[in-house]
Structures are given as structure tokens and as C-alpha cells.
Scaffold this motif. Structure first.
Motif, PDB file in Angstrom:
ATOM      1  N   SER A 365       0.846  -1.086  -0.009  1.00 39.24           N
ATOM      2  CA  SER A 365      -0.050   0.026  -0.045  1.00 39.24           C
ATOM      3  C   SER A 365       0.878   1.270   0.273  1.00 39.24           C
ATOM      4  CB  SER A 365      -1.080   0.099   1.292  1.00 39.24           C
ATOM      5  OG  SER A 365      -0.353  -0.473   2.406  1.00 39.24           O
ATOM      6  N   GLY A 366       1.860   1.169   0.582  1.00 44.81           N
ATOM      7  CA  GLY A 366       2.956   2.288   0.328  1.00 44.81           C
ATOM      8  C   GLY A 366       4.241   1.762  -0.841  1.00 44.81           C
ATOM      9  N   GLU A 367       4.103   2.733  -1.702  1.00 45.43           N
ATOM     10  CA  GLU A 367       4.654   2.271  -2.957  1.00 45.43           C
ATOM     11  C   GLU A 367       5.735   3.658  -3.176  1.00 45.43           C
ATOM     12  OE1 GLU A 367       5.896   0.127  -5.238  1.00 45.43           O
ATOM     13  OE2 GLU A 367       4.958  -1.628  -4.032  1.00 45.43           O
ATOM     14  N   THR A 368       6.523   3.300  -4.284  1.00 46.20           N
ATOM     15  CA  THR A 368       7.169   4.288  -5.044  1.00 46.20           C
ATOM     16  C   THR A 368       7.235   4.214  -6.468  1.00 46.20           C
ATOM     17  OG1 THR A 368       9.435   3.284  -5.131  1.00 46.20           O
ATOM     18  CG2 THR A 368       8.901   4.351  -2.944  1.00 46.20           C
ATOM     19  N   GLU A 369       7.856   5.113  -7.217  1.00 47.34           N
ATOM     20  CA  GLU A 369       7.779   4.975  -8.612  1.00 47.34           C
ATOM     21  C   GLU A 369       8.687   3.611  -8.990  1.00 47.34           C
ATOM     22  OE1 GLU A 369       9.377   7.011  -6.763  1.00 47.34           O
ATOM     23  OE2 GLU A 369      11.224   7.751  -7.719  1.00 47.34           O
ATOM     24  N   ASP A 370       9.247   2.984  -8.189  1.00 48.84           N
ATOM     25  CA  ASP A 370       9.899   1.593  -8.609  1.00 48.84           C
ATOM     26  C   ASP A 370       9.161   0.787  -9.243  1.00 48.84           C
ATOM     27  OD1 ASP A 370      11.081  -1.117  -7.981  1.00 48.84           O
ATOM     28  OD2 ASP A 370      12.630   0.136  -7.375  1.00 48.84           O
ATOM     29  N   SER A 371       9.416   0.196 -10.326  1.00 46.54           N
ATOM     30  CA  SER A 371       8.380  -0.622 -11.065  1.00 46.54           C
ATOM     31  C   SER A 371       8.966  -2.216 -11.326  1.00 46.54           C
ATOM     32  CB  SER A 371       8.074  -0.028 -12.412  1.00 46.54           C
ATOM     33  OG  SER A 371       9.202  -0.060 -13.186  1.00 46.54           O
ATOM     34  N   THR A 372       9.852  -2.623 -10.302  1.00 49.65           N
ATOM     35  CA  THR A 372      10.457  -3.748 -10.531  1.00 49.65           C
ATOM     36  C   THR A 372       9.624  -4.988 -10.507  1.00 49.65           C
ATOM     37  OG1 THR A 372      12.303  -3.013  -9.158  1.00 49.65           O
ATOM     38  CG2 THR A 372      12.276  -5.242  -9.468  1.00 49.65           C
ATOM     39  N   ILE A 373       8.607  -4.864  -9.665  1.00 50.71           N
ATOM     40  CA  ILE A 373       7.552  -6.052  -9.793  1.00 50.71           C
ATOM     41  C   ILE A 373       6.842  -6.192 -10.962  1.00 50.71           C
ATOM     42  CG2 ILE A 373       7.223  -5.960  -7.013  1.00 50.71           C
ATOM     43  CD1 ILE A 373       4.422  -4.575  -8.011  1.00 50.71           C
ATOM     44  N   ALA A 374       6.997  -5.280 -11.739  1.00 52.72           N
ATOM     45  CA  ALA A 374       6.122  -5.600 -13.252  1.00 52.72           C
ATOM     46  C   ALA A 374       7.221  -6.547 -14.032  1.00 52.72           C
ATOM     47  CB  ALA A 374       6.150  -4.297 -13.917  1.00 52.72           C
ATOM     48  N   ASP A 375       8.688  -6.288 -13.996  1.00 49.34           N
ATOM     49  CA  ASP A 375       9.489  -7.348 -14.544  1.00 49.34           C
ATOM     50  C   ASP A 375       9.366  -8.603 -13.900  1.00 49.34           C
ATOM     51  OD1 ASP A 375      10.643  -4.313 -15.336  1.00 49.34           O
ATOM     52  OD2 ASP A 375      11.691  -5.786 -16.316  1.00 49.34           O
ATOM     53  N   LEU A 376       9.355  -8.549 -12.490  1.00 46.67           N
ATOM     54  CA  LEU A 376       9.424  -9.847 -11.941  1.00 46.67           C
ATOM     55  C   LEU A 376       8.197 -10.737 -12.225  1.00 46.67           C
ATOM     56  CD1 LEU A 376      10.555 -11.587  -9.592  1.00 46.67           C
ATOM     57  CD2 LEU A 376       9.315 -10.256  -8.190  1.00 46.67           C
ATOM     58  N   ALA A 377       6.999 -10.065 -12.449  1.00 44.98           N
ATOM     59  CA  ALA A 377       5.899 -10.799 -12.621  1.00 44.98           C
ATOM     60  C   ALA A 377       6.029 -11.526 -14.162  1.00 44.98           C
ATOM     61  CB  ALA A 377       4.670  -9.824 -12.630  1.00 44.98           C
ATOM     62  N   VAL A 378       6.766 -10.736 -15.165  1.00 45.95           N
ATOM     63  CA  VAL A 378       6.823 -11.392 -16.314  1.00 45.95           C
ATOM     64  C   VAL A 378       7.906 -12.284 -16.368  1.00 45.95           C
ATOM     65  CG1 VAL A 378       7.537 -10.651 -18.956  1.00 45.95           C
ATOM     66  CG2 VAL A 378       6.130  -9.327 -17.505  1.00 45.95           C
ATOM     67  N   ALA A 379       8.989 -12.127 -15.670  1.00 45.08           N
ATOM     68  CA  ALA A 379      10.107 -13.060 -15.515  1.00 45.08           C
ATOM     69  C   ALA A 379       9.639 -14.425 -14.880  1.00 45.08           C
ATOM     70  CB  ALA A 379      11.140 -12.397 -14.542  1.00 45.08           C
ATOM     71  N   VAL A 380       8.751 -14.441 -13.982  1.00 48.29           N
ATOM     72  CA  VAL A 380       8.558 -15.586 -13.441  1.00 48.29           C
ATOM     73  C   VAL A 380       7.319 -16.496 -13.957  1.00 48.29           C
ATOM     74  CG1 VAL A 380       9.623 -15.106 -11.061  1.00 48.29           C
ATOM     75  CG2 VAL A 380       7.160 -14.837 -11.384  1.00 48.29           C
ATOM     76  N   GLY A 381       6.798 -15.758 -14.951  1.00 48.94           N
ATOM     77  CA  GLY A 381       5.320 -15.999 -15.715  1.00 48.94           C
ATOM     78  C   GLY A 381       4.252 -16.277 -14.587  1.00 48.94           C
ATOM     79  N   ALA A 382       4.128 -15.428 -13.659  1.00 44.33           N
ATOM     80  CA  ALA A 382       3.236 -15.414 -12.460  1.00 44.33           C
ATOM     81  C   ALA A 382       1.825 -15.601 -13.039  1.00 44.33           C
ATOM     82  CB  ALA A 382       3.353 -14.136 -11.410  1.00 44.33           C
ATOM     83  N   GLY A 383       1.704 -14.770 -14.141  1.00 48.25           N
ATOM     84  CA  GLY A 383       0.216 -14.742 -14.759  1.00 48.25           C
ATOM     85  C   GLY A 383      -0.817 -14.010 -14.167  1.00 48.25           C
ATOM     86  N   GLN A 384      -0.494 -13.348 -12.995  1.00 44.57           N
ATOM     87  CA  GLN A 384      -1.297 -12.263 -12.061  1.00 44.57           C
ATOM     88  C   GLN A 384      -0.522 -11.379 -11.574  1.00 44.57           C
ATOM     89  OE1 GLN A 384      -4.684 -14.228  -9.836  1.00 44.57           O
ATOM     90  NE2 GLN A 384      -3.634 -16.108 -10.752  1.00 44.57           N
ATOM     91  N   ILE A 385      -0.823 -10.001 -11.322  1.00 49.97           N
ATOM     92  CA  ILE A 385      -0.237  -8.952 -10.985  1.00 49.97           C
ATOM     93  C   ILE A 385      -1.184  -8.125 -10.159  1.00 49.97           C
ATOM     94  CG2 ILE A 385      -0.109  -7.395 -12.676  1.00 49.97           C
ATOM     95  CD1 ILE A 385       2.667  -6.474 -11.585  1.00 49.97           C
ATOM     96  N   LYS A 386      -0.861  -7.763  -8.916  1.00 48.00           N
ATOM     97  CA  LYS A 386      -1.784  -6.842  -8.089  1.00 48.00           C
ATOM     98  C   LYS A 386      -1.163  -5.761  -7.933  1.00 48.00           C
ATOM     99  CE  LYS A 386      -2.721  -7.160  -3.355  1.00 48.00           C
ATOM    100  NZ  LYS A 386      -3.637  -7.386  -1.992  1.00 48.00           N
ATOM    101  N   THR A 387      -1.458  -4.624  -8.422  1.00 46.44           N
ATOM    102  CA  THR A 387      -0.678  -3.308  -8.036  1.00 46.44           C
ATOM    103  C   THR A 387      -1.825  -2.083  -8.388  1.00 46.44           C
ATOM    104  OG1 THR A 387       1.439  -1.992  -8.649  1.00 46.44           O
ATOM    105  CG2 THR A 387       0.119  -3.276 -10.582  1.00 46.44           C
ATOM    106  N   GLY A 388      -2.907  -2.326  -7.734  1.00 45.22           N
ATOM    107  CA  GLY A 388      -3.710  -0.788  -7.332  1.00 45.22           C
ATOM    108  C   GLY A 388      -4.629  -0.721  -8.445  1.00 45.22           C
ATOM    109  N   ALA A 389      -5.220   0.415  -8.131  1.00 45.29           N
ATOM    110  CA  ALA A 389      -6.170   0.904  -9.409  1.00 45.29           C
ATOM    111  C   ALA A 389      -5.377   1.495 -10.394  1.00 45.29           C
ATOM    112  CB  ALA A 389      -6.955   2.229  -8.746  1.00 45.29           C
ATOM    113  N   PRO A 390      -5.976   1.983 -11.773  1.00 43.40           N
ATOM    114  CA  PRO A 390      -5.151   2.622 -12.612  1.00 43.40           C
ATOM    115  C   PRO A 390      -5.203   4.115 -12.120  1.00 43.40           C
ATOM    116  CG  PRO A 390      -7.347   1.946 -13.375  1.00 43.40           C
ATOM    117  CD  PRO A 390      -7.357   1.558 -12.013  1.00 43.40           C
TER     118      PRO A 390
END
Ligand code: PGA
Ligand code: ZN
Length: 426
Positions: A365-390
Motif C-alpha cells: 500500500s506504500g509504494e514508490t515509482e520503482d516498477s521492479t515487480i512488473a518485470d518480476l511478474a513477467v520473469a517468473v510467468g506469474a500470470g497475475q499482478i496486483k498493483t492497485g487501481a489505474p
């Protein structure tokens, strides 16, 4: 080879300090990473080191953690090979003999762990998702967009923390994002027309007062329809109850509506909701140590509904192994700062996938502009990401990074939609 490590105190999306680290390699490549922070943190999470000096940031300063980055961590890692992530992370863990990284601080470790990976990726000339995931990384995740906030993330009267939409019927990731945005805007119009608040909570979703938590689902489904999509087919609902926040003395007390429930009653409540609404996923339906409750709900709903352990597993292979053995939950929520290093995070994802569970890569819930988790999701083929409202740049940064990744792999990128739920019989 790592030449320099520099830590600093920056601020997150709630105006609280957090740790950022910059790693410079001998070849000149640099990597920078910032650490997120939770509000409804699980009690089994790795330790977030804060100064406790009430004269600065209400005690939330992270100068000690930054000192550890610039001191012991820099000393230990300078001269090491940044591409050997396992070794980097093992050395980081070796600096802290405690079980929960409370000596050095998981925030200090994570900033450096992630920054090393980013620097190494740059040195190889690869985007982070490709560096971490290899040539097979090609799955763009289904977004879980938290468009209505409650619980500890909002000042309204809603007890359930997150109501999310999953555009599973969209043909591509960019289309899924468009659908999510259109539904978000439609929801805003509906709330406004009813005289309800359209100000937003910590994760960018609206935070209106509602007579009943169930009304959140009803109004979201209305928005889905009004925006031109079919609830259930095109768009499914996911919930994060964050029910550890409700648990005390062996029962559940929903603090805002002052409702009391036993484990069995809460299980029946979820079962009833899932029977009446197109809910595909419930996170933390039971509290972080209610293993029996988790087993029960997994037995009764686990074929059709994703039952996600966030506070239950805390991205920790020890707790995940227990869950796998007990049949408690069928999915893991993955938060890098719950465990404190990238290798340990990836080990938890790997263990989950091997056991037939799905993984959802998540922001805090507390975040920064860092977007590492987007890359991580694709890297591991997670298939789902939870990163808030648009909504709000700290959330949108991750969706935008995924849109850029989608552009980088135009022919090979796939969006799985319902196929992401490999843990369910749909
Ligand atoms: P947190 O909430 O980041 O405040 O812990 C997110 C979640 O519970 O999933
Ligand atoms: Zn959660």
C-alpha cells in the motif's frame, strides 16, 4: 563487479521515508531500487527497520537502515559479482543472524538485492524481466485492479480491504488495462451520481462509505456492465479481506461494522458471497495463523476460487511448505519486502508453482515509482499482478512498465486470461 553501493532515504506514496539503494558496477552499469511498505503487515513478515526517533517523520525515519546499506552491506558486497544473485543474497542474509532480518533490516537488504539485479541486467544489456526470466519469459499478467478500497487502506466504513477487478476476458494485456480504466471511470461516475465520495484510498481505488461491504461488489458489477462488459465472463471480482486485521482472541471482529464471526461463520460468509457473485479470488479469507480455517475453505471452495495466502505465507518458503503440506490455500501473494531478498522471493514463487499453486506478484500500500515487480511478474510467468487501481503514479508506474514490456515482445507476449488460474477447475 560491484564498485559502489549508495543508500539514501527517500519518501513513499504516503509521505513516509523508505530506503533506496544505488549499485554501480566496475563496467559503469548502475541499478537503483526503492523499497515499498505495508499498512496491514503480517506478523510473520521480515523486519522493516525504522529509527523510532519521534523528532523525524514521527519515528518512521530509515537512517539506520541507510547506514547499514552504506556501511556493513557496502563493505561485504564491494568487489563481488552482481550477476551472482544467489551469492549476493546469501551474503546479505549472512550479515544478519536473526530469523526476521531485524538486525540489518529487510528494507536495507531488499534495496541492495534488487539494485544489484538491475545493475547486472544493465551490464548484460538486457531488460530486467529478460535477465531474470531468460528467453522463456513471455507471459503478461492478468491485472488485479483494486478499484474500491476499505479496511486499513481507507478512512471509510468498509471492512474488506480490497475489491479488485480482473479483466480475464481481454485479448491482450493493453486491452485489459483499457478495460480496467474504463470500468474505474464508470465506477467514479456512478458513485458521484449517488452522492458518494470519489476520493481515493492508499492504492488509488475509491473509498466510499457503503451500507454493507457487499454493496461494494454490487456497485462494481454495475460499473462493469455500464462500461460495456459482461460480469463473470469478461471481468471477474477478486477480494482481499486482509482478515488478520480482524482476528483477536480466537474470533473475527470486523472493526468498522462491529460484526463478530467465528472461523466457521466467516467460511460460510465467503461461500455464500462466491455463490452469488463472480468472485474468482479471495486473499487472506482467514487470519495469518488460522491454518485450520484455511484448510477448511480450501476444501470447500478451492476448486473454483483462488484462495490466496498473503499474511499466511509472507513470501516465506517455510510457511509456504507448511501450507502445501496442509492443503491450506491454493495461491501465494508475493511481496518482495515480506522476505527481503530477490533470491528468496523467487524461491517461494518456484516452490508454489511446483506444488500447483499460482503466484500473484504484489505491490504494497506504500509504494514508490520503482516498477521492479512488473518485470518480476513477467520473469517468473506469474500470470497475475496486483498493483492497485489505474490511478496515482505509484500504481500506474507498474502498469506502464508492463505496457512497455508488452511492446518489447509483440510477437511472443501472451495474455492468459482465465488460463492464468492453473490452480482451479474452471
Ligand atoms: P499492505 O496491503 O501493503 O498494506 O500490507 C496489501 C495487502 O494486504 O495485500
Ligand atoms: Zn493482502
Amino acid at each position: 563487479r560491484i564498485e559502489k553501493i549508495k543508500g539514501r532515504e527517500i519518501i513513499d506514496s504516503r509521505g513516509n521515508p523508505t530506503v533506496e539503494a544505488e549499485v554501480t558496477l566496475a563496467c559503469g552499469a548502475t541499478g537503483r531500487a526503492a523499497v515499498p511498505s505495508g499498512a496491514s503487515t503480517g506478523m510473520f513478515e521480515a523486519y522493516e527497520l525504522r529509527d523510532g526517533d519521534s523528532a523525524r517523520f514521527g519515528g518512521k525515519g530509515v537512517r539506520k537502515a541507510v547506514e547499514h546499506v552504506n556501511g556493513v552491506i557496502a563493505q561485504e558486497l564491494t568487489g563481488r559479482n552482481a550477476a551472482n544473485q544467489m551469492q549476493i543474497d546469501r551474503l546479505l542474509c549472512g550479515l544478519d543472524p536473526s530469523e526476521n532480518k531485524s538486525k540489518i533490516g529487510a528494507n536495507a537488504m531488499l534495496a541492495v538485492s534488487l539494485a544489484c539485479a538491475k545493475a547486472a541486467a544493465k551490464a548484460c544489456g538486457l531488460p530486467l524481466f529478460r535477465y531474470l526470466g531468460g528467453c522463456h519469459a513471455h507471459v503478461l499478467p492478468v491485472p488485479m485492479m483494486n478499484i474500491l478500497n476499505g479496511g486499513a487502506h481507507a478512512g471509510n466504513n468498509v471492512d474488506i480491504q480490497e475489491f479488485m477487478i480482473m479483466p480475464t476476458g481481454a485479448p491482450t494485456f493493453p486491452e485489459a488495462v483499457r478495460w480496467g480504466c474504463e470500468i474505474f471511470h464508470t465506477l467514479g461516475k456512478i458513485l458521484k451520481s449517488r452522492g458518494l465520495s470519489t476520493s481515493v484510498g492508499d492504492e488509488g481505488g475509491y473509498a466510499p462509505n457503503l451500507p454493507d461491504d457487499e454493496d461494494a461488489i454490487k456497485v462494481i458489477l454495475e460499473a462493469v456492465e455500464q462500461a460495456g462488459f459482461v460480469p463473470g465472463d469478461d471481468v471477474k471480482i477478486a477480494i482481499d479481506a486482509a482478515s488478520s486485521e480482524w482476528f483477536s482472541d480466537g474470533e473475527y471482529l470486523l472493526p468498522k461494522k462491529q460484526t463478530r464471526m467465528t472461523t466457521d461463520e466467516l467460511c460460510s460468509y465467503w461461500k455464500d458471497l462466491c455463490a452469488r457473485y463472480p468472485i474468482i479470488s479471495i486473499e487472506d479469507p482467514l487470519a495469518e495463523d488460522d491454518w485450520e480455517g484455511f484448510q477448511k475453505i480450501t476444501r470447500s471452495l478451492g476448486d473454483k476460487v483462488q484462495l490466496v495466502g498473503d499474511d499466511l505465507f509472507v513470501t516465506n518458503v517455510k510457511r509456504l511448505r507448511k501450507g502445501i503440506e496442509l492443503g491450506a490455500g491454493n495461491a501465494i501473494l508475493v511481496k518482495v519486502n515480506q522476505i527481503g531478498t530477490l533470491s528468496e522471493t523467487m524461491a517461494a514463487i518456484d516452490m508454489a508453482h511446483r506444488a500447483g499453486m499460482t503466484s500473484i506478484i504484489s505491490h504494497r500500500s506504500g509504494e514508490t515509482e520503482d516498477s521492479t515487480i512488473a518485470d518480476l511478474a513477467v520473469a517468473v510467468g506469474a500470470g497475475q499482478i496486483k498493483t492497485g487501481a489505474p490511478s496515482r503514479s505509484d500504481r500506474v508506474a507498474k502498469y506502464n512498465r508492463l505496457l512497455r514490456i508488452a511492446d518489447m515482445i509483440p510477437s511472443s507476449g501472451v495474455y492468459l486470461g482465465d488460463g492464468a488460474f492453473t490452480n482451479l477447475r474452471l
